[in-house]
Design a protein around this motif. Structure first.
Motif, mmCIF file in Angstrom:
data_model
loop_
_atom_site.group_PDB
_atom_site.id
_atom_site.type_symbol
_atom_site.label_atom_id
_atom_site.label_comp_id
_atom_site.label_asym_id
_atom_site.label_seq_id
_atom_site.Cartn_x
_atom_site.Cartn_y
_atom_site.Cartn_z
ATOM 1 N N TRP A 52 0.862 -1.181 0.000
ATOM 2 C CA TRP A 52 0.000 0.000 0.000
ATOM 3 C C TRP A 52 0.897 1.230 0.000
ATOM 4 N N SER A 53 0.563 2.232 -0.797
ATOM 5 C CA SER A 53 1.374 3.446 -0.867
ATOM 6 C C SER A 53 0.500 4.670 -0.649
ATOM 7 N N GLY A 54 1.082 5.691 -0.014
ATOM 8 C CA GLY A 54 0.364 6.938 0.217
ATOM 9 C C GLY A 54 1.290 7.959 0.842
ATOM 10 N N GLU A 55 0.739 9.114 1.137
ATOM 11 C CA GLU A 55 1.524 10.171 1.756
ATOM 12 C C GLU A 55 1.596 9.950 3.258
ATOM 13 N N ASN A 56 2.797 9.991 3.792
ATOM 14 C CA ASN A 56 3.001 9.903 5.236
ATOM 15 C C ASN A 56 3.065 11.319 5.797
ATOM 16 N N THR A 57 2.281 11.573 6.828
ATOM 17 C CA THR A 57 2.281 12.872 7.490
ATOM 18 C C THR A 57 2.759 12.668 8.922
ATOM 19 N N LEU A 58 3.748 13.447 9.320
ATOM 20 C CA LEU A 58 4.328 13.364 10.661
ATOM 21 C C LEU A 58 4.230 14.731 11.317
ATOM 22 N N TRP A 59 3.659 14.758 12.526
ATOM 23 C CA TRP A 59 3.591 15.972 13.327
ATOM 24 C C TRP A 59 4.524 15.780 14.521
ATOM 25 N N LYS B 61 3.114 22.805 15.247
ATOM 26 C CA LYS B 61 4.276 23.039 14.376
ATOM 27 C C LYS B 61 3.972 22.488 12.982
ATOM 28 N N PRO B 62 4.728 22.929 11.968
ATOM 29 C CA PRO B 62 4.495 22.415 10.616
ATOM 30 C C PRO B 62 4.653 20.897 10.555
ATOM 31 N N LYS B 63 3.853 20.279 9.701
ATOM 32 C CA LYS B 63 3.927 18.828 9.520
ATOM 33 C C LYS B 63 5.003 18.488 8.495
ATOM 34 N N HIS B 64 5.496 17.266 8.575
ATOM 35 C CA HIS B 64 6.498 16.752 7.649
ATOM 36 C C HIS B 64 5.811 15.737 6.743
ATOM 37 N N LEU B 65 5.960 15.911 5.432
ATOM 38 C CA LEU B 65 5.340 15.015 4.460
ATOM 39 C C LEU B 65 6.407 14.215 3.731
ATOM 40 N N ALA C 227 -5.056 2.143 6.568
ATOM 41 C CA ALA C 227 -4.712 3.382 7.265
ATOM 42 C C ALA C 227 -3.957 3.084 8.550
ATOM 43 N N LEU C 228 -2.871 3.817 8.761
ATOM 44 C CA LEU C 228 -2.075 3.765 9.977
ATOM 45 C C LEU C 228 -2.115 5.149 10.602
ATOM 46 N N ARG C 229 -2.470 5.198 11.883
ATOM 47 C CA ARG C 229 -2.450 6.457 12.623
ATOM 48 C C ARG C 229 -1.758 6.208 13.968
ATOM 49 N N MET C 230 -0.957 7.160 14.391
ATOM 50 C CA MET C 230 -0.275 7.076 15.680
ATOM 51 C C MET C 230 -0.544 8.362 16.448
ATOM 52 N N GLN D 78 -3.087 13.209 20.682
ATOM 53 C CA GLN D 78 -2.697 14.189 19.671
ATOM 54 C C GLN D 78 -2.083 13.434 18.504
ATOM 55 N N ILE D 79 -2.581 13.670 17.297
ATOM 56 C CA ILE D 79 -2.104 12.956 16.124
ATOM 57 C C ILE D 79 -0.604 13.192 15.949
ATOM 58 N N ALA D 80 0.132 12.109 15.678
ATOM 59 C CA ALA D 80 1.579 12.198 15.429
ATOM 60 C C ALA D 80 1.921 11.709 14.032
ATOM 61 N N VAL D 81 1.204 10.669 13.553
ATOM 62 C CA VAL D 81 1.487 10.080 12.242
ATOM 63 C C VAL D 81 0.178 9.681 11.587
ATOM 64 N N SER D 82 0.093 9.916 10.283
ATOM 65 C CA SER D 82 -1.033 9.413 9.503
ATOM 66 C C SER D 82 -0.502 8.970 8.142
ATOM 67 N N LEU D 83 -0.794 7.742 7.782
ATOM 68 C CA LEU D 83 -0.432 7.220 6.467
ATOM 69 C C LEU D 83 -1.620 6.388 5.976
#
Length: 142
Positions: free
Chosen positions: A13-20, A25-29, A119-122, A132-137
Motif C-alpha cells: 500500500w502506498s500513500g503520503e506519510n504525514t508526521l507531526w 508546528k508544521p507537519k512533515h510530508l 490506514a495507519l495512525r499514531m 494528539q495525532i503524530a502520524v497518519s499514512l
C-alpha cells in the motif's frame, strides 16, 4: 482465536506519510509505504530525506492483540503494546518515558475497514491530556 490481519489487506500500500512533531508546528510530508502480511506490517517513510523503517509483529487473541513495534525513528529499542481488534479497527496502547521520570501514552491504530485502503495512525497522549495525532499514512494499492 489468534489475531491475523485481514487477508483482504495483505500486500503493498502506498500513500503520503504525514508526521507531526508537535501539534502546532508544521507537519512533515513524505512518500509512505505499508507492506502487510497476516502477522506483521512493515512501514517505510522518510524524515528530512532520510529513509525510515518500522515493523509491527502481531500476536495474541483478537481481544488483546500484542503488537511488538520497532522503528528507526520513534522506537529503536522496541515497544510492546496491546489492544483490541474490533469491527475492522486495531487499536494498540502503550507508553514511553519522557526522560524526566514521567510517561506519555502512545496509541497506534490500524484501520482495515475500507477494502480499498489501509490506514495507519499514531497518537501521542501527554499526561493529563487527550490523544494528539503524530502520524497518519493512508495507503492505496501500490
Amino acid at each position: 482465536m489468534l489475531f491475523r490481519s485481514p487477508e483482504s489487506h495483505h500486500g503493498d500500500w502506498s500513500g503520503e506519510n504525514t508526521l507531526w512533531m508537535e501539534p502546532d508546528k508544521p507537519k512533515h510530508l513524505s512518500a509512505g509505504r505499508l507492506v502487510a502480511t497476516a502477522d506483521n506490517l512493515v512501514i517505510h517513510w522518510q524524515f528530512k530525506g532520510v529513509d525510515k523503517l518500522g515493523t509491527m509483529k502481531f500476536g495474541g487473541p483478537q481481544g488483546s492483540v500484542r503488537v511488538a513495534w520497532t522503528d528507526t525513528f520513534h522506537a529503536e529499542e522496541g515497544q510492546v503494546m496491546h489492544g483490541p481488534m474490533k469491527d475492522g479497527l486495531l487499536t494498540a496502547y502503550g507508553s514511553y518515558s519522557d526522560g524526566q521520570g514521567g510517561f506519555w501514552g502512545w496509541t497506534i491504530e490500524l484501520d482495515f475497514r475500507n477494502p480499498d485502503a489501509l490506514a495507519l495512525r499514531m497518537f501521542n497522549v501527554p499526561p493529563g491530556r487527550g490523544p494528539q495525532i503524530a502520524v497518519s499514512l493512508v495507503g492505496t494499492r501500490a
